[in-house]
Write a protein that holds these residues in place. Sequence first.
Motif, mmCIF file in Angstrom:
data_model
loop_
_atom_site.group_PDB
_atom_site.id
_atom_site.type_symbol
_atom_site.label_atom_id
_atom_site.label_comp_id
_atom_site.label_asym_id
_atom_site.label_seq_id
_atom_site.Cartn_x
_atom_site.Cartn_y
_atom_site.Cartn_z
ATOM 1 N N MET A 1 18.604 -21.175 73.510
ATOM 2 C CA MET A 1 17.373 -20.707 73.618
ATOM 3 C C MET A 1 16.870 -20.750 72.239
ATOM 4 S SD MET A 1 15.762 -17.896 75.992
ATOM 5 C CE MET A 1 16.178 -16.498 75.048
ATOM 6 N N ASP A 2 16.683 -22.033 71.523
ATOM 7 C CA ASP A 2 16.120 -21.983 70.180
ATOM 8 C C ASP A 2 14.495 -22.134 70.163
ATOM 9 O OD1 ASP A 2 15.795 -24.306 71.357
ATOM 10 O OD2 ASP A 2 16.369 -25.680 69.554
ATOM 11 N N ARG A 3 13.901 -21.936 71.043
ATOM 12 C CA ARG A 3 12.509 -21.864 71.017
ATOM 13 C C ARG A 3 11.959 -20.243 71.316
ATOM 14 N NH1 ARG A 3 9.920 -26.709 72.325
ATOM 15 N NH2 ARG A 3 8.633 -25.667 73.600
ATOM 16 N N VAL A 4 12.260 -19.713 70.252
ATOM 17 C CA VAL A 4 12.035 -18.037 70.177
ATOM 18 C C VAL A 4 11.358 -17.633 69.121
ATOM 19 C CG1 VAL A 4 13.322 -16.096 70.155
ATOM 20 C CG2 VAL A 4 14.250 -17.705 71.548
ATOM 21 N N VAL A 5 10.243 -16.968 69.500
ATOM 22 C CA VAL A 5 9.289 -16.341 68.409
ATOM 23 C C VAL A 5 9.569 -14.815 68.520
ATOM 24 C CG1 VAL A 5 7.016 -16.178 67.299
ATOM 25 C CG2 VAL A 5 7.976 -18.372 68.380
ATOM 26 N N PHE A 6 9.504 -14.063 67.398
ATOM 27 C CA PHE A 6 9.737 -12.694 67.306
ATOM 28 C C PHE A 6 8.621 -12.022 66.359
ATOM 29 C CE2 PHE A 6 14.056 -13.623 67.718
ATOM 30 C CZ PHE A 6 14.603 -13.027 68.730
ATOM 31 N N VAL A 27 3.926 -17.024 63.276
ATOM 32 C CA VAL A 27 3.897 -17.314 64.355
ATOM 33 C C VAL A 27 3.132 -18.745 64.581
ATOM 34 C CG1 VAL A 27 3.075 -16.620 66.684
ATOM 35 C CG2 VAL A 27 4.114 -14.996 64.843
ATOM 36 N N THR A 28 2.100 -18.798 64.185
ATOM 37 C CA THR A 28 1.413 -20.118 64.219
ATOM 38 C C THR A 28 2.327 -21.396 63.928
ATOM 39 O OG1 THR A 28 -0.794 -19.190 63.482
ATOM 40 C CG2 THR A 28 -0.763 -21.755 63.555
ATOM 41 N N HIS A 29 2.957 -21.089 62.923
ATOM 42 C CA HIS A 29 3.800 -22.305 62.499
ATOM 43 C C HIS A 29 4.867 -22.618 63.565
ATOM 44 C CE1 HIS A 29 6.277 -25.286 59.979
ATOM 45 N NE2 HIS A 29 7.257 -24.344 60.357
ATOM 46 N N GLN A 30 5.532 -21.500 64.137
ATOM 47 C CA GLN A 30 6.731 -21.667 65.247
ATOM 48 C C GLN A 30 6.035 -22.235 66.274
ATOM 49 O OE1 GLN A 30 7.836 -17.850 64.697
ATOM 50 N NE2 GLN A 30 9.894 -18.284 63.783
ATOM 51 N N ILE A 31 4.930 -21.848 66.572
ATOM 52 C CA ILE A 31 4.317 -22.258 67.896
ATOM 53 C C ILE A 31 3.918 -23.749 67.934
ATOM 54 C CG2 ILE A 31 2.462 -22.078 69.760
ATOM 55 C CD1 ILE A 31 2.682 -19.131 69.127
ATOM 56 N N ILE A 32 3.312 -24.060 66.698
ATOM 57 C CA ILE A 32 3.066 -25.475 66.681
ATOM 58 C C ILE A 32 4.318 -26.438 66.661
ATOM 59 C CG2 ILE A 32 2.107 -27.228 65.241
ATOM 60 C CD1 ILE A 32 0.031 -24.903 64.479
ATOM 61 N N LYS A 33 5.358 -25.985 66.083
ATOM 62 C CA LYS A 33 6.647 -26.779 65.618
ATOM 63 C C LYS A 33 7.330 -26.921 67.256
ATOM 64 C CE LYS A 33 11.036 -26.584 63.685
ATOM 65 N NZ LYS A 33 12.075 -25.875 63.079
ATOM 66 N N ILE A 47 8.247 -9.373 71.686
ATOM 67 C CA ILE A 47 7.132 -8.631 71.006
ATOM 68 C C ILE A 47 7.557 -7.076 71.215
ATOM 69 C CG2 ILE A 47 4.875 -7.693 71.103
ATOM 70 C CD1 ILE A 47 4.135 -10.120 72.815
ATOM 71 N N ASP A 48 7.811 -6.480 69.859
ATOM 72 C CA ASP A 48 7.931 -5.099 69.501
ATOM 73 C C ASP A 48 7.356 -4.526 68.477
ATOM 74 O OD1 ASP A 48 8.966 -2.830 69.502
ATOM 75 O OD2 ASP A 48 11.129 -3.281 68.619
ATOM 76 N N THR A 49 6.228 -4.035 68.669
ATOM 77 C CA THR A 49 5.191 -3.791 67.800
ATOM 78 C C THR A 49 4.292 -2.563 68.115
ATOM 79 O OG1 THR A 49 3.290 -4.664 66.275
ATOM 80 C CG2 THR A 49 3.259 -5.438 68.599
ATOM 81 N N VAL A 50 3.829 -1.951 66.985
ATOM 82 C CA VAL A 50 3.008 -0.728 67.355
ATOM 83 C C VAL A 50 1.462 -1.088 67.348
ATOM 84 C CG1 VAL A 50 4.482 1.118 66.290
ATOM 85 C CG2 VAL A 50 2.839 -0.129 64.825
ATOM 86 N N GLY A 51 1.403 -2.357 67.235
ATOM 87 C CA GLY A 51 0.060 -2.988 67.269
ATOM 88 C C GLY A 51 -0.583 -3.175 66.034
#
Length: 95
Positions: A1-6, A27-33, A47-51
């Motif tokens: 599963m190498d199509r992962v963005v954190f 994130v933009t670069h990873q999604i486009i790639k 996704i693990d963020t306080v916003g």
Amino acid sequence: MDRVVFITQEIVAGSEATNEGHLLRNVTHQIIKCSMESVEEPIHIFIDTVGGDVKTALSLYDIIRASSSPIHTYAMSEVSSAGVMLFLSGDKRYA
């Protein structure tokens, strides 16, 4: 599963002068790639963020929704504020 963005940090407003816009750029670069490699395989966004900054989150939301590949979003631990918007942007969502 190498199509992962954190997305595991606070979503801050980007500025070239302060270099705080690296989350949006990365994130933009990873999604486009990933979208260029295959439009059939899903991209998995954890996704693990306080916003944070809503304008930056809306930009990320638009990038995610514009992807030609299906997007699966995963809510890990804490997903608050603008992070919820990113979680909801996925074609399939897992919490």
